[in-house]
Write a protein that holds these residues in place. Sequence first.
Motif, PDB file in Angstrom:
ATOM      1  N   LYS A  29     -17.080  96.795  40.559  1.00 56.60           N
ATOM      2  CA  LYS A  29     -17.218  97.624  41.562  1.00 56.60           C
ATOM      3  C   LYS A  29     -16.863  96.906  42.850  1.00 56.60           C
ATOM      4  O   LYS A  29     -16.493  97.809  43.725  1.00 56.60           O
ATOM      5  N   ALA A  30     -16.399  95.858  42.790  1.00 62.54           N
ATOM      6  CA  ALA A  30     -15.632  95.053  44.063  1.00 62.54           C
ATOM      7  C   ALA A  30     -14.052  95.300  43.733  1.00 62.54           C
ATOM      8  O   ALA A  30     -13.268  94.779  44.670  1.00 62.54           O
ATOM      9  N   GLY A  31     -13.720  95.923  42.818  1.00 65.91           N
ATOM     10  CA  GLY A  31     -12.556  95.996  42.567  1.00 65.91           C
ATOM     11  C   GLY A  31     -11.582  95.286  41.603  1.00 65.91           C
ATOM     12  O   GLY A  31     -10.225  95.802  41.310  1.00 65.91           O
ATOM     13  N   ALA A  32     -12.106  94.450  40.801  1.00 62.19           N
ATOM     14  CA  ALA A  32     -11.509  93.726  39.691  1.00 62.19           C
ATOM     15  C   ALA A  32     -11.473  94.448  38.571  1.00 62.19           C
ATOM     16  O   ALA A  32     -12.410  95.118  38.145  1.00 62.19           O
ATOM     17  N   GLU A  33     -10.413  94.417  37.739  1.00 61.78           N
ATOM     18  CA  GLU A  33     -10.433  94.602  36.516  1.00 61.78           C
ATOM     19  C   GLU A  33     -10.963  93.492  35.483  1.00 61.78           C
ATOM     20  O   GLU A  33     -10.585  92.021  35.692  1.00 61.78           O
ATOM     21  N   VAL A  34     -11.946  93.641  34.848  1.00 55.96           N
ATOM     22  CA  VAL A  34     -12.736  92.396  34.170  1.00 55.96           C
ATOM     23  C   VAL A  34     -12.503  92.578  32.467  1.00 55.96           C
ATOM     24  O   VAL A  34     -13.181  93.832  31.989  1.00 55.96           O
ATOM     25  N   LEU A  35     -11.919  91.812  31.618  1.00 57.15           N
ATOM     26  CA  LEU A  35     -11.850  91.687  30.526  1.00 57.15           C
ATOM     27  C   LEU A  35     -12.543  90.654  29.860  1.00 57.15           C
ATOM     28  O   LEU A  35     -12.843  89.516  30.412  1.00 57.15           O
ATOM     29  N   VAL A  36     -13.505  91.269  28.960  1.00 57.94           N
ATOM     30  CA  VAL A  36     -14.317  90.253  28.292  1.00 57.94           C
ATOM     31  C   VAL A  36     -14.200  89.740  26.993  1.00 57.94           C
ATOM     32  O   VAL A  36     -13.491  90.300  26.218  1.00 57.94           O
TER      33      VAL A  36
END
Length: 175
Positions: A29-36
């Motif tokens: 939501k803060a603008g990062a792409e997050v890969l798990v």
Amino acid sequence: MKLVALVGSLNPESKTAKGLNVAAEAARKAGAEVLVWNLRERPLPIYDPSAERDENTLAFIQLMDEADGFLIGSPEYHNGPSGALKNALDFVGYNQFNGKPVGLVASAGGAIATNTLVQLATILRSLHGYVIPHTGSMSYADNFNADGTFENPKMQERFEKVGTDVVALTKALRG
């Protein structure tokens, strides 16, 4: 900006994974792409510095290379991080973490997972990562709603702050 969320729990009902997901969603939501990378779903072999790397291990190292920051979660076992997580960290080093923000979360069978968070901070500082001072620690008594959020709004806020702080520091370091 790309963050890697590394889940160090092998439990299929992992509170660690749920708590880390709260931080990851806030980072998105803060603008990062997050890969798990979930070590239950994509396990790594026992670290052997002389062994050839399999395809999964090479993919893990490449993902860690490409990350601008990290969210890392572990259950607390015997007052320390999981063996699976420590093993995964043995495959990478300061080449991956140098100068990059790291947010930490942990789950405990007791009240808090302080020892795990301290040990992970020590490990990641030795790899030249910038461990943010705000961490998330949950106990056996902390529960989640059906939508994946914490039942306790203060816990939700705390874990979200881990995600948003990593994004903010990553942005600040990138100028």
